[in-house]
Design a protein around this motif. Structure first.
Motif, PDB file in Angstrom:
ATOM      1  N   VAL A 159      -8.144  12.691  -1.508  1.00 42.54           N
ATOM      2  CA  VAL A 159      -8.487  12.049  -0.434  1.00 42.54           C
ATOM      3  C   VAL A 159      -8.127  10.590  -0.505  1.00 42.54           C
ATOM      4  CG1 VAL A 159     -10.583  11.325   0.762  1.00 42.54           C
ATOM      5  CG2 VAL A 159     -10.587  13.753  -0.009  1.00 42.54           C
ATOM      6  N   LEU A 160      -8.331   9.764  -1.897  1.00 42.33           N
ATOM      7  CA  LEU A 160      -7.862   8.639  -1.839  1.00 42.33           C
ATOM      8  C   LEU A 160      -6.390   8.471  -1.615  1.00 42.33           C
ATOM      9  CD1 LEU A 160      -8.514   5.717  -2.632  1.00 42.33           C
ATOM     10  CD2 LEU A 160      -8.181   6.193  -5.161  1.00 42.33           C
ATOM     11  N   ALA A 161      -5.699   9.334  -2.005  1.00 41.99           N
ATOM     12  CA  ALA A 161      -4.221   8.960  -1.941  1.00 41.99           C
ATOM     13  C   ALA A 161      -4.039   9.226  -0.384  1.00 41.99           C
ATOM     14  CB  ALA A 161      -3.469  10.333  -2.745  1.00 41.99           C
ATOM     15  N   ILE A 162      -4.656  10.153   0.228  1.00 41.83           N
ATOM     16  CA  ILE A 162      -4.162  10.242   1.773  1.00 41.83           C
ATOM     17  C   ILE A 162      -4.601   9.028   2.357  1.00 41.83           C
ATOM     18  CG2 ILE A 162      -5.119  11.500   3.860  1.00 41.83           C
ATOM     19  CD1 ILE A 162      -5.224  14.068   2.338  1.00 41.83           C
ATOM     20  N   LEU A 163      -5.746   8.423   2.031  1.00 42.74           N
ATOM     21  CA  LEU A 163      -6.138   7.178   2.517  1.00 42.74           C
ATOM     22  C   LEU A 163      -4.922   6.039   2.369  1.00 42.74           C
ATOM     23  CD1 LEU A 163     -10.014   7.031   1.914  1.00 42.74           C
ATOM     24  CD2 LEU A 163      -9.029   7.703   4.049  1.00 42.74           C
ATOM     25  N   LEU A 164      -4.708   5.790   1.125  1.00 42.71           N
ATOM     26  CA  LEU A 164      -3.669   4.934   0.791  1.00 42.71           C
ATOM     27  C   LEU A 164      -2.327   5.278   1.656  1.00 42.71           C
ATOM     28  CD1 LEU A 164      -4.388   4.599  -3.065  1.00 42.71           C
ATOM     29  CD2 LEU A 164      -4.773   3.050  -1.245  1.00 42.71           C
ATOM     30  N   ASN A 165      -2.046   6.568   1.572  1.00 48.09           N
ATOM     31  CA  ASN A 165      -0.690   6.866   2.327  1.00 48.09           C
ATOM     32  C   ASN A 165      -0.828   6.364   3.784  1.00 48.09           C
ATOM     33  OD1 ASN A 165       0.782   9.154   4.115  1.00 48.09           O
ATOM     34  ND2 ASN A 165       1.717   8.939   2.069  1.00 48.09           N
ATOM     35  N   PHE A 166      -1.981   6.614   4.492  1.00 49.10           N
ATOM     36  CA  PHE A 166      -2.146   6.478   5.815  1.00 49.10           C
ATOM     37  C   PHE A 166      -2.014   4.853   5.923  1.00 49.10           C
ATOM     38  CE2 PHE A 166      -4.891   4.961   9.251  1.00 49.10           C
ATOM     39  CZ  PHE A 166      -4.722   5.633  10.280  1.00 49.10           C
ATOM     40  N   TYR A 167      -2.742   4.154   5.064  1.00 49.76           N
ATOM     41  CA  TYR A 167      -2.320   2.584   4.899  1.00 49.76           C
ATOM     42  C   TYR A 167      -0.937   2.176   4.853  1.00 49.76           C
ATOM     43  CZ  TYR A 167      -3.639  -2.356   4.077  1.00 49.76           C
ATOM     44  OH  TYR A 167      -3.423  -3.779   4.063  1.00 49.76           O
ATOM     45  N   THR A 168      -0.286   2.930   4.205  1.00 51.50           N
ATOM     46  CA  THR A 168       0.951   2.354   3.853  1.00 51.50           C
ATOM     47  C   THR A 168       1.969   2.562   5.158  1.00 51.50           C
ATOM     48  OG1 THR A 168       1.596   4.117   2.649  1.00 51.50           O
ATOM     49  CG2 THR A 168       0.928   2.252   1.423  1.00 51.50           C
ATOM     50  N   ASN A 169       1.583   3.656   5.894  1.00 50.21           N
ATOM     51  CA  ASN A 169       2.336   4.117   6.993  1.00 50.21           C
ATOM     52  C   ASN A 169       1.961   3.495   8.358  1.00 50.21           C
ATOM     53  OD1 ASN A 169       4.361   6.325   6.066  1.00 50.21           O
ATOM     54  ND2 ASN A 169       2.564   6.893   5.103  1.00 50.21           N
ATOM     55  N   PHE A 170       0.568   3.300   8.478  1.00 49.44           N
ATOM     56  CA  PHE A 170       0.180   2.639   9.735  1.00 49.44           C
ATOM     57  C   PHE A 170      -0.187   1.395   9.611  1.00 49.44           C
ATOM     58  CE2 PHE A 170      -0.135   7.326   9.660  1.00 49.44           C
ATOM     59  CZ  PHE A 170       0.733   7.723  10.630  1.00 49.44           C
ATOM     60  N   ILE A 171      -0.563   0.620   8.782  1.00 52.19           N
ATOM     61  CA  ILE A 171      -1.068  -0.706   8.787  1.00 52.19           C
ATOM     62  C   ILE A 171       0.299  -1.580   8.472  1.00 52.19           C
ATOM     63  CG2 ILE A 171      -2.722  -2.237   7.893  1.00 52.19           C
ATOM     64  CD1 ILE A 171      -3.792   0.260   9.343  1.00 52.19           C
ATOM     65  N   ASN A 172       0.337  -2.537   9.005  1.00 48.99           N
ATOM     66  CA  ASN A 172       1.631  -3.369   8.912  1.00 48.99           C
ATOM     67  C   ASN A 172       1.431  -4.405   7.927  1.00 48.99           C
ATOM     68  OD1 ASN A 172       4.366  -3.853  10.400  1.00 48.99           O
ATOM     69  ND2 ASN A 172       3.397  -6.027  10.060  1.00 48.99           N
ATOM     70  N   ASN A 173       1.483  -4.068   6.587  1.00 46.46           N
ATOM     71  CA  ASN A 173       1.127  -4.940   5.707  1.00 46.46           C
ATOM     72  C   ASN A 173       2.265  -4.741   4.479  1.00 46.46           C
ATOM     73  OD1 ASN A 173       0.403  -6.566   3.407  1.00 46.46           O
ATOM     74  ND2 ASN A 173      -1.814  -6.495   4.132  1.00 46.46           N
ATOM     75  N   PRO A 174       3.415  -5.058   4.506  1.00 47.33           N
ATOM     76  CA  PRO A 174       4.579  -4.671   3.569  1.00 47.33           C
ATOM     77  C   PRO A 174       4.040  -4.950   2.260  1.00 47.33           C
ATOM     78  CG  PRO A 174       5.771  -5.514   5.526  1.00 47.33           C
ATOM     79  CD  PRO A 174       3.964  -5.713   5.593  1.00 47.33           C
ATOM     80  N   ASP A 175       3.480  -6.021   2.056  1.00 44.17           N
ATOM     81  CA  ASP A 175       3.226  -6.606   0.677  1.00 44.17           C
ATOM     82  C   ASP A 175       2.242  -5.706   0.045  1.00 44.17           C
ATOM     83  OD1 ASP A 175       4.884  -8.826   0.543  1.00 44.17           O
ATOM     84  OD2 ASP A 175       3.446 -10.057   1.478  1.00 44.17           O
ATOM     85  N   ALA A 176       1.033  -5.346   0.799  1.00 45.67           N
ATOM     86  CA  ALA A 176       0.160  -4.343   0.344  1.00 45.67           C
ATOM     87  C   ALA A 176       0.797  -2.822   0.187  1.00 45.67           C
ATOM     88  CB  ALA A 176      -0.963  -4.325   1.326  1.00 45.67           C
ATOM     89  N   GLY A 177       1.553  -2.395   1.007  1.00 44.25           N
ATOM     90  CA  GLY A 177       2.115  -1.288   0.799  1.00 44.25           C
ATOM     91  C   GLY A 177       3.050  -1.168  -0.393  1.00 44.25           C
ATOM     92  N   GLU A 178       3.757  -2.358  -0.669  1.00 43.42           N
ATOM     93  CA  GLU A 178       4.652  -2.293  -1.877  1.00 43.42           C
ATOM     94  C   GLU A 178       3.794  -2.335  -3.076  1.00 43.42           C
ATOM     95  OE1 GLU A 178       8.545  -4.846  -3.525  1.00 43.42           O
ATOM     96  OE2 GLU A 178       7.509  -5.302  -1.651  1.00 43.42           O
ATOM     97  N   TYR A 179       2.845  -3.002  -3.136  1.00 48.95           N
ATOM     98  CA  TYR A 179       1.664  -3.105  -4.235  1.00 48.95           C
ATOM     99  C   TYR A 179       1.182  -1.706  -4.549  1.00 48.95           C
ATOM    100  CZ  TYR A 179      -2.049  -4.502  -7.548  1.00 48.95           C
ATOM    101  OH  TYR A 179      -2.860  -4.656  -8.463  1.00 48.95           O
ATOM    102  N   ILE A 180       0.881  -0.786  -3.529  1.00 49.99           N
ATOM    103  CA  ILE A 180       0.067   0.607  -3.625  1.00 49.99           C
ATOM    104  C   ILE A 180       1.222   1.294  -3.956  1.00 49.99           C
ATOM    105  CG2 ILE A 180      -0.611   2.426  -2.320  1.00 49.99           C
ATOM    106  CD1 ILE A 180      -1.943   0.438  -0.415  1.00 49.99           C
ATOM    107  N   ASN A 181       2.475   1.193  -3.593  1.00 45.16           N
ATOM    108  CA  ASN A 181       3.557   2.196  -3.972  1.00 45.16           C
ATOM    109  C   ASN A 181       3.941   1.828  -5.480  1.00 45.16           C
ATOM    110  OD1 ASN A 181       4.408   4.208  -2.012  1.00 45.16           O
ATOM    111  ND2 ASN A 181       4.568   2.178  -0.787  1.00 45.16           N
TER     112      ASN A 181
END
Length: 399
Positions: A159-181
């Motif tokens: 469930v947490l991974a799905i939420l993080l995946n949703f965040y990286t795909n739909f919230i426009n924050n490349p730095d946060a997305g890069e940190y998560i990945n």
């Protein structure tokens, strides 16, 4: 965004969430009631998931207008029923009502089927297992209590991974997305659990079934490359339809500012692949996805301005804009580049999408690049699973 003392906080969070139920299970030895409740909870969850998926599946059959589909069968056997379904085929209210009716019927049938399974299999199994455990020493029961929580731990991580995946795909924050990945724990869960499930055709078809209720696909798709419906690209829309009547050559027109920026980004680099990757990272990080423009484009594309120059100036755009700007920058530093259209999978549904390809002179091949999806922080520069989220590619132009 930096990690604390070199340790990724996403990894720390995932590890903590994973072990919390296990530690709780060790501190609270497993009991008879917990065994029965856990087994029944798992069984009920399976019934719910199965009933929901079956409802989506039958909805697709009922409202399908394809040749030899359910509507054709009705038309041959019960013309009045076929006429009724055809009339409300694209009515979302009818779709939702039918869906909940189907779910109710399916849940009722599944409950009936579950009665003998529960009575003759699950309850005896639970009683036998709990009896065996009660005869064991407390330390053994504690260990088993921890192991018993593994499914819950895995579910919470999923469930947490799905939420993080949703965040990286739909919230426009490349730095946060890069940190998560960058989290090794997240990458492990994504590759072993998330991607196989999200990329499964059944899962991908669910949102497509829903979205079909909102639009008439036959009116939205027009033949592009062939007069034969046997061609998988038959229904693919030319990318330029959506963009103010602008030709692709007009959309990729550059100016001095774009050219100089591209040249500054690549610096003294001479390898085409490395230059292309540097430009990819700049575009994905510096251009914000314009959700409002995407909505306007779907309703009335003639009301938007698109292309490289407007995207560079305003630092926002949709997939066509990302790709046009990337083309302009590649051309400024002598990289062979293409603009490609097809379908892209956003994580929730397939939709019309535009991306790029660049020619790797050292490897003597074209490689895929998607600066729009790259905005999420996940790598879409020649990544191994590119084909999982992109299909039916049509090269619209090459420079």
């Amino acid at each position: 965004m930096n990690s604390t003392n070199g340790f990724n906080l996403i990894t720390l969070l995932m590890i903590s969430i994973f072990f919390m139920p296990i530690i709780t299970g060790i501190l609270n030895p497993i009991s008879k009631n917990r065994v029965i409740n856990s087994i029944m909870a798992i069984f009920n969850s399976m019934k719910f998931v199965l009933g929901t998926l079956l409802a989506f599946y039958f909805i697709g059959i009922i409202f399908s207008s394809t040749k030899n589909g359910f509507l054709t069968f009705l038309d041959q056997s019960m013309p009045p029923a076929a006429e009724f379904v055809a009339r409300y085929q694209h009515d979302i209210v009818a779709y939702v009502i039918t869906f909940f009716i189907l779910m109710s019927v399916l849940f009722f049938l599944l409950e009936l089927l579950a009665i003998p399974i529960t009575r003759h299999v699950l309850i005896p199994l639970s009683l036998r297992l709990s009896t065996l455990l009660e005869a064991k020493r407390p330390i053994t029961r504690r260990i088993f209590g921890g192991l018993w929580q593994l499914p819950r731990s895995a579910f919470m991580i999923f469930v947490l991974a799905i939420l993080l995946n949703f965040y990286t795909n739909f919230i426009n924050n490349p730095d946060a997305g890069e940190y998560i990945n960058a989290s090794k724990a997240y990458q492990t869960v994504q590759k072993t659990m998330l991607q196989p499930i999200l990329n499964a055709e059944l899962v991908k078809s669910v949102p497509t079934l829903v979205s079909e209720a909102f639009k008439k696909a036959a009116e939205d798709y027009t033949p592009a490359n062939s007069d034969s419906t046997g061609d998988p690209n038959y229904w693919k829309l030319p990318a330029i339809k959506y963009f103010n009547g602008m030709t692709i050559d007009e959309a990729v027109l550059s100016n001095t500012a774009i050219d100089e920026t591209a040249q500054r980004i690549v610096g003294n680099e001479t390898d085409d692949r490395k230059k292309a990757e540097l430009l990819y990272h700049w575009v994905r990080k510096n251009i914000k996805y314009d959700q409002a423009k995407a909505v306007i484009v779907l309703k009335n594309p003639s009301k938007v301005n698109s292309g490289s120059i407007i995207t560079y100036q305003e630092r926002t755009g949709v997939c066509f804009d990302y790709s046009c700007l990337y083309v302009s920058m590649c051309r400024a530093v002598d990289i062979k580049v293409r603009l490609v259209s097809g379908l892209g999978y956003s994580g929730t549904e397939w939709g019309e999408h535009v991306w790029n390809q660049i020619y790797d002179t050292a490897a003597e091949k074209w490689i895929n690049v998607d600066p729009t999806f790259g905005n999420s922080g996940y790598n879409y520069f020649d990544n191994d699973d590119f084909s999982d989220t992109h299909r039916y590619d049509v090269v619209q132009a090459e420079w």
